[in-house]
Design a protein around this motif. Structure first.
Motif, mmCIF file in Angstrom:
data_model
loop_
_atom_site.group_PDB
_atom_site.id
_atom_site.type_symbol
_atom_site.label_atom_id
_atom_site.label_comp_id
_atom_site.label_asym_id
_atom_site.label_seq_id
_atom_site.Cartn_x
_atom_site.Cartn_y
_atom_site.Cartn_z
ATOM 1 N N GLN A 239 21.404 5.190 -3.421
ATOM 2 C CA GLN A 239 20.526 4.363 -2.578
ATOM 3 C C GLN A 239 19.414 5.204 -1.956
ATOM 4 O OE1 GLN A 239 20.627 1.066 -2.043
ATOM 5 N NE2 GLN A 239 22.608 0.516 -2.917
ATOM 6 N N VAL A 240 19.798 6.345 -1.367
ATOM 7 C CA VAL A 240 18.796 7.120 -0.644
ATOM 8 C C VAL A 240 17.854 7.841 -1.614
ATOM 9 C CG1 VAL A 240 20.034 9.322 -0.323
ATOM 10 C CG2 VAL A 240 18.442 8.540 1.418
ATOM 11 N N ALA B 112 15.466 5.175 -2.858
ATOM 12 C CA ALA B 112 14.591 4.735 -1.761
ATOM 13 C C ALA B 112 13.509 5.779 -1.484
ATOM 14 C CB ALA B 112 15.412 4.474 -0.499
ATOM 15 N N GLU B 113 13.894 7.045 -1.417
ATOM 16 C CA GLU B 113 12.906 8.086 -1.125
ATOM 17 C C GLU B 113 11.885 8.206 -2.258
ATOM 18 O OE1 GLU B 113 14.486 11.971 -0.309
ATOM 19 O OE2 GLU B 113 12.519 12.755 0.277
ATOM 20 N N LEU C 236 10.883 5.882 -4.387
ATOM 21 C CA LEU C 236 9.949 4.749 -4.358
ATOM 22 C C LEU C 236 9.002 4.843 -3.165
ATOM 23 C CD1 LEU C 236 12.371 1.844 -5.367
ATOM 24 C CD2 LEU C 236 10.656 2.959 -6.802
ATOM 25 N N PHE C 237 9.565 5.230 -2.017
ATOM 26 C CA PHE C 237 8.758 5.371 -0.798
ATOM 27 C C PHE C 237 7.579 6.312 -1.037
ATOM 28 C CE2 PHE C 237 7.641 7.264 3.247
ATOM 29 C CZ PHE C 237 7.730 6.218 4.161
ATOM 30 N N LYS C 238 7.849 7.429 -1.719
ATOM 31 C CA LYS C 238 6.804 8.429 -1.921
ATOM 32 C C LYS C 238 5.891 8.087 -3.099
ATOM 33 C CE LYS C 238 9.101 12.216 0.407
ATOM 34 N NZ LYS C 238 9.954 13.420 0.312
ATOM 35 N N LEU D 76 9.266 -2.596 -2.254
ATOM 36 C CA LEU D 76 10.151 -1.433 -2.382
ATOM 37 C C LEU D 76 11.601 -1.885 -2.553
ATOM 38 C CD1 LEU D 76 8.592 0.781 0.460
ATOM 39 C CD2 LEU D 76 8.442 1.219 -2.006
ATOM 40 N N ARG E 169 14.064 -1.290 -5.715
ATOM 41 C CA ARG E 169 15.310 -0.539 -5.509
ATOM 42 C C ARG E 169 16.492 -1.338 -6.046
ATOM 43 N NH1 ARG E 169 17.334 -0.181 0.269
ATOM 44 N NH2 ARG E 169 18.267 -2.100 -0.486
ATOM 45 N N ARG F 294 8.201 0.167 6.460
ATOM 46 C CA ARG F 294 8.499 1.052 5.327
ATOM 47 C C ARG F 294 9.503 2.136 5.729
ATOM 48 N NH1 ARG F 294 5.413 2.395 0.846
ATOM 49 N NH2 ARG F 294 5.431 4.528 1.625
ATOM 50 N N PHE G 138 12.925 0.695 5.692
ATOM 51 C CA PHE G 138 13.445 0.651 4.316
ATOM 52 C C PHE G 138 14.102 1.975 3.945
ATOM 53 C CE2 PHE G 138 12.405 2.123 -0.001
ATOM 54 C CZ PHE G 138 13.160 1.243 -0.770
ATOM 55 N N LEU G 139 13.421 3.077 4.246
ATOM 56 C CA LEU G 139 13.956 4.396 3.911
ATOM 57 C C LEU G 139 15.166 4.738 4.790
ATOM 58 C CD1 LEU G 139 13.609 7.003 2.265
ATOM 59 C CD2 LEU G 139 12.104 7.848 4.072
ATOM 60 N N SER H 28 18.817 3.479 3.962
ATOM 61 C CA SER H 28 19.637 4.207 2.989
ATOM 62 C C SER H 28 19.999 5.604 3.488
ATOM 63 C CB SER H 28 18.934 4.269 1.630
ATOM 64 O OG SER H 28 17.718 4.948 1.754
ATOM 65 N N VAL H 29 19.161 6.189 4.349
ATOM 66 C CA VAL H 29 19.512 7.484 4.941
ATOM 67 C C VAL H 29 20.758 7.323 5.831
ATOM 68 C CG1 VAL H 29 18.752 9.335 6.483
ATOM 69 C CG2 VAL H 29 17.148 8.360 4.845
#
Lengths: 233, 233
Positions: free
Chosen positions: A57-58, A61-62, A64-66, A76, A80, B47, B50-51, B54-55
């Motif tokens: 998941q993380v 997520a990271e 796609l975020f970047k 996003l 995901r 946003r 969203f990140l 998952s963190v």
């Protein structure tokens, strides 16, 4: 493939070598295998699967975020979900031959579990959990860059995305517009199948066309093309 | 609290200083605030939320995985769900005064959004997302050690756990047993409330007792005590 061959494959193909081999072993061991081998003291993959689920998941997520700094959280989240799911993980388990390394109980082997999507998803997550514990989040990202993330560029995940809804959302952001899909043509292909072409028009102005083996697929392809045109503007 | 005061508080209380202040700002900014301040070019918190979602998942999963080496994945999952949820995050947002730092639109301020659990959950996740981007997963763990993880030792999350089901699962692992809850006593307390005492017996052998302000709470406390006794054996 034996576990030794699989270890060599990981090293050759992905430059991955576990510091703690027992983690890799645990990720590839199914419960009934242990029931049938009472002399083994290790665990099955389920705790590592628990951990790997959230590591996936993380990581996704990271990434796609970047990669998509201009996507809002709804886009996003949709991407995901498309990436983090049974069919996707099962596919990549096969791609990297995880399925060949699993130590299965005899009953599961007989019933074809080695090729079952639900098991392959679990094993993918367990492998990611093991890699994370052994080498950290960065190593997981490097591995995913070569597998799951690389597949974004081949449009692998597009099949899981609802492009028609996304296009509608985008077009109607500033008020209602009239969106119209029309089947432009259908032509017979080999094997009793057909190829459809669909167009999408907005307020009577044609925006894009797409083709597919069903009207639905052709419309989806048209929506996807229209979205790309709009995003390039 | 102004954002400057909040920054000082973070530094004093948690030794956290953002390298990129704009990330902290983004985590604490609600969409309508930006609508009302068109001169600001930043984003709202969504946003980062969203990140951060998952963190939080991976931080909690890794913590539980390492803290409870003997829990199976069902127990780990149940505890993770108890910890990663709106009420829990809203509580800790208040504990660390995140709620005081949010930049809200006027309408939201008027309607009491600053104290609304759903907003405080979002802000918690956005703050965690910002901290992760700024300083990495280890810094997030250190922060959670002082907040969310510390609360495990005060039994904060017990309210979200179904101890009766967990005990039943444990007791019946090797076959059916007869589990019996009995209300042993009730005594009046101040303010028109009562204190109940419940016992739990297995195959006519009393295992533990517990008290609570309802029969349900007393039975839950008894099940929790019984579980601790069984786990210590």
């Amino acid at each position: 493939m034996s576990q030794d061959s699989f270890k060599k494959y990981l090293l050759t193909e992905f430059n991955i070598q576990f510091n703690d081999d027992s983690l890799l072993q645990e990720a590839l061991t199914q419960r009934n295998y242990l029931n049938e081998h009472q002399d083994e003291s290790g665990r099955d993959y389920q705790r590592l699967e628990f951990l790997g689920d959230s590591v996936m998941q993380v990581s996704v997520a990271e990434y796609l975020f970047k990669r998509y700094p201009n996507w809002h959280e709804g886009q996003l989240t949709e991407m995901r979900i498309a990436m983090v799911q049974t069919r996707s993980f099962a596919h990549f388990s096969r791609v990297v031959h995880l399925n060949e390394g699993i130590r299965l109980g005899k009953g599961e082997e007989m019933s074809g579990a080695r090729d079952r999507d639900s098991l392959l998803e679990d094993i993918w997550e367990a492998f990611i959990g093991a890699l994370y514990l052994d080498q950290g989040l960065e190593a997981v990202s490097v591995f995913l860059d070569q597998t799951l993330f690389a597949a974004i560029d081949t449009d692998f995940f597009d099949r899981f995305i609802d492009f028609k809804s996304r296009l509608q959302e985008k077009l109607q952001k500033n008020g209602a517009v009239d969106i119209y899909y029309r089947t432009e043509s259908e032509q017979p292909l080999a094997g009793n199948t057909q190829l459809f072409e669909a167009s999408i028009s907005v307020d009577d102005h044609e925006l894009a066309r797409g083709t597919g083996k069903s009207i639905k697929d052709a419309e989806k392809a048209a929506a996807r093309t229209a979205l790309k045109l709009l995003e390039d503007k």
